[in-house]
Write an enzyme that holds these catalytic residues in place. Sequence first.
Site, PDB file in Angstrom:
ATOM      1  N   LYS A   1      87.397   5.673  62.399  1.00 31.23           N
ATOM      2  CA  LYS A   1      86.045   5.475  61.863  1.00 31.23           C
ATOM      3  C   LYS A   1      86.101   4.623  60.600  1.00 31.23           C
ATOM      4  O   LYS A   1      86.924   4.858  59.704  1.00 31.23           O
ATOM      5  CB  LYS A   1      85.399   6.840  61.576  1.00 31.23           C
ATOM      6  CG  LYS A   1      83.941   6.736  61.121  1.00 31.23           C
ATOM      7  CD  LYS A   1      83.336   8.119  60.970  1.00 31.23           C
ATOM      8  CE  LYS A   1      81.910   8.064  60.456  1.00 31.23           C
ATOM      9  NZ  LYS A   1      81.303   9.399  60.316  1.00 31.23           N
ATOM     10  N   SER A  19      77.305  14.307  61.477  1.00 29.21           N
ATOM     11  CA  SER A  19      77.845  13.043  61.966  1.00 29.21           C
ATOM     12  C   SER A  19      78.915  13.178  63.035  1.00 29.21           C
ATOM     13  O   SER A  19      79.288  12.182  63.660  1.00 29.21           O
ATOM     14  CB  SER A  19      78.394  12.219  60.786  1.00 29.21           C
ATOM     15  OG  SER A  19      77.342  11.805  59.953  1.00 29.21           O
ATOM     16  N   SER A  48      76.919   9.625  61.852  1.00 34.56           N
ATOM     17  CA  SER A  48      77.488   8.323  61.563  1.00 34.56           C
ATOM     18  C   SER A  48      78.743   7.996  62.370  1.00 34.56           C
ATOM     19  O   SER A  48      79.297   6.903  62.259  1.00 34.56           O
ATOM     20  CB  SER A  48      77.807   8.223  60.068  1.00 34.56           C
ATOM     21  OG  SER A  48      78.743   9.219  59.673  1.00 34.56           O
TER      22      SER A  48
END
Length: 483
Positions: A83, A182, A158
């Site tokens: 990520k 997220s 996210s």
Amino acid sequence: MDHRALLALDATSLSRRIAAREVSCRELMRASLDRIAALNPTWNAIVSLRDPRELLAEADACDATLARGEATGWMHGFPVAIKDLSDAQGLPTTSGSRTSGGRIATGDALFVHRMKAAGAIVIGKTNTPEFGLGSHTYNEVFGITRNAWDAGRSAGGSSGGAAVAIALGMVPLADGSDFMGSLRNPAAWNHVVGFRPSRGRVPSVPAEDAFFAQLGTEGPMGRTVEDVARLLCTMGGWDERAPLSLTDPLPEATSPDLLAIEPGRRIGWLGSIWPDLPLEAGVRELCESALVRLQQHGFDVQPCSLDVPREVNWSAWLRLRQMLTGGKLRAVYARPELRALMKPEALWEVEQGLQLTGAQLAEASAQRTQVYHAFRRLFERFDYVVAPSAQVFPFPAEQHWPQSVAGVAMDTYHRWMEIVSPFTLAGLPVASVPVGFGAGGLPMGLQLAGPPRADLPVLALAQAWERISPWDKQRPPALARLA
């Protein structure tokens, strides 16, 4: 092995095939790169992809290691993408922001180091919203990441890039992080499993602040619960650089009895948590249909409520998030040329944070404590408590965030994800598991939460549900169209 069949394997099965030399690391890398080339131009899950020639050379080196009778770990030869909020050596960490200046990481985050030590090959990064703010993955550096089941819809966030990459078979599993859902929201919206660990289970290293920053955490995502459990045991574990990390040991990721735990049978159904919290039509019904099936398999499901006012939870949430987010971004905000590049939601977080007083933060911490004790009381009656993973189904990808839910106006950019906030405040382990599809054919998930540190028991319940409703056999329509 046929590439479609190879990329359909769960990570645990893939690990065994590689160890037995039934599948080569080059074959897996080639299949993954071909899948990325075919689908990523539309779905935009992977960013900062490394040179394929370098990646194939690293896969060859993994095969040579196996030929010598050696292996680095259960993730030997796995292609993974990190990520884009965390450092992976040699790759840019943009945080989805034009303010990053193309910074190249000179080292690995601790969990990345641990994944590499288990044999993973980092191929690139996964897309994230700017600074990880908001549960919709779009930014002005790489653009929009699109839902694996409908490219016209949001992938969530996210960790949206991670969820889509898993769902579309670009990678076998992935890391993510979770502050306000997220790991949970994108897992729910892409029909995969996301797990927010107990606070401190996965140490955040390096970290500018090792004490106040106790709301966000890294964690695993995958197509199956067993894969997620193995990745948790790889990422997690005490580190002295994270003084508040948990010291109780996790099993070895390769343990054959990793989830050989009989899950508790008492489940509390929180519904929307508070009566006035709006849910889009169909969300509650999907989750309740899953609970009926659990009841049919011997689980005792009872309605319950969280004994803390909604406004107390939200007040604590706003102030603590503004303190942490605003504090982290204040140095960027202080430079006018960078401030001009920040998205409005980031500016709002900083400017709200600048107005906070010490007394307000003390009150917010006390309110957070009320939320924790409200859950503690529930766990005297239940082994787990559950609630929907999101208040809405995936919305149009070009929309930044929902302005209303079920006719109720949202007063902040993140209010539509309020349903995940109390679990974060209490530091609970929470899995998001698929529960099916709404009338529009879009996925939804269910949050399964347990007491602090009950990470594996929560995953044991998730696996019990997986056996009742094996979601990993359902694949996004885009995969059926591949040659």
